[in-house]
Design a protein around this motif. Structure first.
Motif, mmCIF file in Angstrom:
data_model
loop_
_atom_site.group_PDB
_atom_site.id
_atom_site.type_symbol
_atom_site.label_atom_id
_atom_site.label_comp_id
_atom_site.label_asym_id
_atom_site.label_seq_id
_atom_site.Cartn_x
_atom_site.Cartn_y
_atom_site.Cartn_z
ATOM 1 N N ALA A 26 13.412 -13.373 56.944
ATOM 2 C CA ALA A 26 14.717 -14.011 56.708
ATOM 3 C C ALA A 26 15.100 -14.871 57.903
ATOM 4 N N GLY A 27 14.859 -14.338 59.116
ATOM 5 C CA GLY A 27 15.199 -15.094 60.326
ATOM 6 C C GLY A 27 14.393 -16.369 60.418
ATOM 7 N N ALA A 28 13.101 -16.279 60.089
ATOM 8 C CA ALA A 28 12.224 -17.441 60.191
ATOM 9 C C ALA A 28 12.646 -18.504 59.178
ATOM 10 N N LEU A 29 13.039 -18.055 57.983
ATOM 11 C CA LEU A 29 13.389 -19.023 56.942
ATOM 12 C C LEU A 29 14.787 -19.615 57.139
ATOM 13 N N LEU A 30 15.715 -18.759 57.552
ATOM 14 C CA LEU A 30 17.112 -19.215 57.574
ATOM 15 C C LEU A 30 17.594 -19.665 58.943
ATOM 16 N N GLY A 31 16.828 -19.374 59.978
ATOM 17 C CA GLY A 31 17.275 -19.735 61.336
ATOM 18 C C GLY A 31 18.573 -19.029 61.673
ATOM 19 N N GLU A 32 19.479 -19.757 62.323
ATOM 20 C CA GLU A 32 20.704 -19.094 62.780
ATOM 21 C C GLU A 32 21.591 -18.596 61.645
ATOM 22 N N THR A 33 21.399 -19.187 60.444
ATOM 23 C CA THR A 33 22.194 -18.728 59.297
ATOM 24 C C THR A 33 21.914 -17.260 58.988
ATOM 25 N N ALA A 34 20.735 -16.774 59.429
ATOM 26 C CA ALA A 34 20.381 -15.373 59.142
ATOM 27 C C ALA A 34 21.370 -14.408 59.780
ATOM 28 N N SER A 35 22.213 -14.923 60.687
ATOM 29 C CA SER A 35 23.221 -14.055 61.321
ATOM 30 C C SER A 35 24.230 -13.509 60.314
ATOM 31 N N VAL A 36 24.266 -14.079 59.111
ATOM 32 C CA VAL A 36 25.189 -13.516 58.114
ATOM 33 C C VAL A 36 24.836 -12.056 57.818
ATOM 34 N N PHE A 37 23.582 -11.684 58.100
ATOM 35 C CA PHE A 37 23.180 -10.301 57.825
ATOM 36 C C PHE A 37 23.490 -9.360 58.990
ATOM 37 N N LYS A 38 23.945 -9.925 60.095
ATOM 38 C CA LYS A 38 24.153 -9.106 61.285
ATOM 39 C C LYS A 38 25.144 -7.947 61.059
ATOM 40 N N PRO A 39 26.232 -8.181 60.270
ATOM 41 C CA PRO A 39 27.150 -7.043 60.066
ATOM 42 C C PRO A 39 26.455 -5.784 59.535
ATOM 43 N N LEU A 40 25.401 -5.969 58.727
ATOM 44 C CA LEU A 40 24.663 -4.790 58.238
ATOM 45 C C LEU A 40 24.140 -3.995 59.436
ATOM 46 N N GLY A 41 23.591 -4.739 60.401
ATOM 47 C CA GLY A 41 23.050 -4.108 61.602
ATOM 48 C C GLY A 41 24.153 -3.481 62.435
ATOM 49 N N ASP A 42 25.267 -4.190 62.571
ATOM 50 C CA ASP A 42 26.360 -3.652 63.398
ATOM 51 C C ASP A 42 26.916 -2.362 62.804
ATOM 52 N N ILE A 43 27.039 -2.345 61.485
ATOM 53 C CA ILE A 43 27.551 -1.119 60.850
ATOM 54 C C ILE A 43 26.598 0.035 61.119
ATOM 55 N N PHE A 44 25.304 -0.250 61.005
ATOM 56 C CA PHE A 44 24.311 0.798 61.236
ATOM 57 C C PHE A 44 24.380 1.308 62.686
ATOM 58 N N ILE A 45 24.453 0.368 63.632
ATOM 59 C CA ILE A 45 24.522 0.776 65.040
ATOM 60 C C ILE A 45 25.776 1.604 65.297
ATOM 61 N N ASN A 46 26.907 1.147 64.771
ATOM 62 C CA ASN A 46 28.131 1.939 64.946
ATOM 63 C C ASN A 46 27.957 3.335 64.384
ATOM 64 N N ALA A 47 27.318 3.414 63.213
ATOM 65 C CA ALA A 47 27.169 4.728 62.577
ATOM 66 C C ALA A 47 26.288 5.653 63.405
ATOM 67 N N ILE A 48 25.208 5.121 64.005
ATOM 68 C CA ILE A 48 24.402 6.062 64.810
ATOM 69 C C ILE A 48 25.081 6.367 66.141
ATOM 70 N N MET A 49 25.792 5.381 66.684
ATOM 71 C CA MET A 49 26.520 5.673 67.927
ATOM 72 C C MET A 49 27.567 6.772 67.677
#
Ligand code: ASP
Length: 417
Positions: free
Chosen positions: A32-55
Motif C-alpha cells: 500500500a505504501g509503495a503504491l499510494l506514497g504519502e497518501t498511505a498515511s490515511v491508514f495510520k490511525p489503524l496503527g495508532d489505535i493498535f499501539i495505544n491498545a498495547i500500551m
C-alpha cells in the motif's frame, strides 16, 4: 443461533494462524505504501489505535503478572539466581551484538565514498550516573510509578509486594487471588488486542513505507543493508546458537514462537510497547512460566537492547569511514564499552537509540553533527534494531526459563503459535 452463524462466517479467518495474518498485514502495508506514497498515511490511525491498545496493557499486565509470578515461586534464592542469570545473559548477548556490528561494518565499509553534508546542531547527552540509576530504581510512590509507566520501579514494587504476600501466608491469599484473576483478565485482553494486530501492523507499515521513497533510501542503502544483515545474523546465528547449545532446544521453535512479537516490534519500533505481545509469546508459544516471563521480559524491555548496541557499532564506524577518521584498537574497545552502556540506558521507544548515539560518538571524538545524516532514515534502522531487541529478550527469557525448570517443553515444542 446468530452467534454460530457469525462464527461460521468468520471461520476461515480464525483458521489462519495469527503470525500468518500479521505477516500478511506487513506485506500488504509495504505494498500500500509503495503504491499510494504519502497518501498511505490515511491508514495510520489503524496503527495508532493498535499501539495505544498495547500500551494500555503494559502497566496492569506487567504488574499483575509479576506479583503472581513471584508469589508462585516462593523461593527467594531462586529469584536471586534468576536475576543474576538474566543480567549476565543480557550483558553477554549485548557485547556479541555490538561486536557483530563492528566486524560487519569493518568488512563491508558502508561509509566509504558516502558524500553527504551535515550541518545540524546536535548536542551530546549527559549519561545519568550509575548511582542515580540505582537510587531511582526504588519508587517513592508506587502509584506514581504505575501512573507514569516506570517499568523498573514497577518491577521493584511488584517484587516487594509479591514477597510480602508470600511471607504473610494465609492472610495474603485473598489479595493473591485478586491478582491472579486480574492477571488472567489481562492475558485475555492481550489476546483480544492481538486479534487487531494484523490491521494495526498494516496501518503502521503502510505509513512508513509510503513516507520513504527510494531517493531518500538509496544514498544510505549500504548502511541500511549492513544494519539489516548484522541484525539478521545476530538473531539467526547468535540467538539460535544460544538456544540450541545452551538451552538444548530447537531454535526454529524459538523463532516461530517469537514471530508475533518480532513483527509488532518491527512495525512499532518500540520494545516497551511490544512488551504485552512478548509476554504473550513467551507464555503461550514458548511455554515460559509467569514468574520468569513476568520478570525477565520487562527488565529486558528496559535494559537489554542488543539491536541498539549493534546499530551503534555500525553507525559509529559508518560515520568514522564517511569522515575519513582512523580508529585505533582503543577506540574499538571504547565503542564496545560505551555502546553497551548507552544501549542499557536507551528507552524502549521509537528513536531513542539515535539520541543515545551521541554518547558513543562524543567518547571517540566524532563530530556529533554527522548524526543528522542518519536521522533522515532512522526509522528504517529503528525497525530492525527494535526487532532484535525484542528477539533478544525472548531468547534470554527462554534460556532462563529452561535453566530454572520453568519452561514447559511440551508447549515449546507443540504450540501452534
Ligand atoms: N526503538 C528501540 C526500542 O524500542 C530503541 C532504539 O531506538 O534503539 O527498542
Amino acid at each position: 443461533m446468530q452467534e454460530t452463524a457469525t462464527q461460521e462466517k468468520f471461520g476461515w479467518w480464525r483458521r489462519i494462524a495469527l503470525w500468518q495474518k500479521i505477516l500478511a498485514g506487513l506485506a500488504l502495508g509495504v505494498l500500500a505504501g509503495a503504491l499510494l506514497g504519502e497518501t498511505a498515511s490515511v491508514f495510520k490511525p489503524l496503527g495508532d489505535i493498535f499501539i495505544n491498545a498495547i500500551m494500555m496493557l503494559i502497566v496492569p499486565l506487567v504488574f499483575s503478572t509479576l506479583v503472581v509470578g513471584i508469589t508462585s515461586m516462593r523461593d527467594p534464592q531462586k529469584m536471586g539466581r534468576i536475576g543474576a542469570r538474566t543480567i549476565i545473559l543480557y550483558l553477554v548477548t549485548t557485547a556479541f551484538a555490538i561486536s557483530i556490528g563492528l566486524v560487519l561494518s569493518t568488512l563491508l565499509q558502508p561509509g566509504v565514498g558516502v558524500g553527504l553534508s551535515f550541518d545540524a546542531e546536535v548536542s551530546a547527552n549527559e549519561a545519568p550516573s550509575l548511582m542515580s540509576i540505582l537510587i531511582n530504581l526504588v519508587p517513592r510512590n508506587p502509584i506514581d510509578a504505575l501512573a507514569n509507566g516506570n517499568i523498573m520501579q514497577i518491577i521493584v514494587f511488584a517484587i516487594g509486594l509479591g514477597i510480602s504476600l508470600t511471607l504473610i501466608g494465609e492472610k495474603g491469599e485473598p489479595v493473591m487471588k485478586v491478582f491472579d484473576s486480574f492477571a488472567e483478565a489481562m492475558y485475555k485482553l492481550t489476546g483480544l488486542v492481538m486479534a487487531f494486530a494484523p490491521f494495526g501492523v498494516f496501518g503502521l507499515i503502510a505509513h512508513v513505507s509510503g513516507q520513504y521513497g527510494l531517493e531518500i533510501l538509496l544514498p544510505l542503502a549500504k548502511l541500511i543493508g549492513v544494519v539489516y544483515l548484522a541484525s539478521i545474523l545476530h538473531v539467526l546465528v547468535i540467538y539460535s546458537g544460544f538456544i540450541s547449545l545452551m538451552g538444548r532446544l530447537n531454535p526454529v521453535r524459538y523463532l516461530k514462537g517469537s514471530l508475533d512479537a518480532i513483527v509488532v516490534a518491527f512495525s512499532s519500533a518500540s520494545s516497551a510497547g511490544t512488551l504485552p505481545v512478548s509476554i504473550r509469546c513467551a507464555q503461550k508459544n514458548l511455554g515460559v512460566s509467569e514468574g520468569v516471563s513476568g520478570f525477565v521480559l520487562p527488565v529486558g524491555a528496559t535494559i537489554n537492547m542488543d539491536g541498539t548496541a549493534l546499530y551503534q557499532g555500525v553507525v559509529v564506524l559508518f560515520i568514522a569511514q564517511m569522515t575519513g577518521t582512523d580508529l585505533s584498537m582503543m577506540d574499538y574497545g571504547m565503542i564496545v564499552a560505551t555502546g553497551t552502556l548507552a544501549s542499557i540506558g536507551t528507552a524502549g521507544v521509537p528513536g531513542a537509540g539515535l539520541i543515545m548515539l551521541s554518547i558513543v560518538m562524543a567518547q571517540i571524538g566524532l563530530p556529533l553533527e554527522a548524526i543528522a545524516v542518519v536521522a533522515g532514515i532512522d526509522r528504517i534502522l529503528d525497525m530492525a534494531r527494535t526487532s532484535v531487541n525484542v528477539a533478544g529478550d525472548l531468547m534470554v527469557t527462554t534460556l532462563v526459563g529452561k535453566s530454572e525448570g520453568e519452561l514447559n517443553e511440551e508447549i515449546y515444542n507443540t504450540s501452534r503459535s
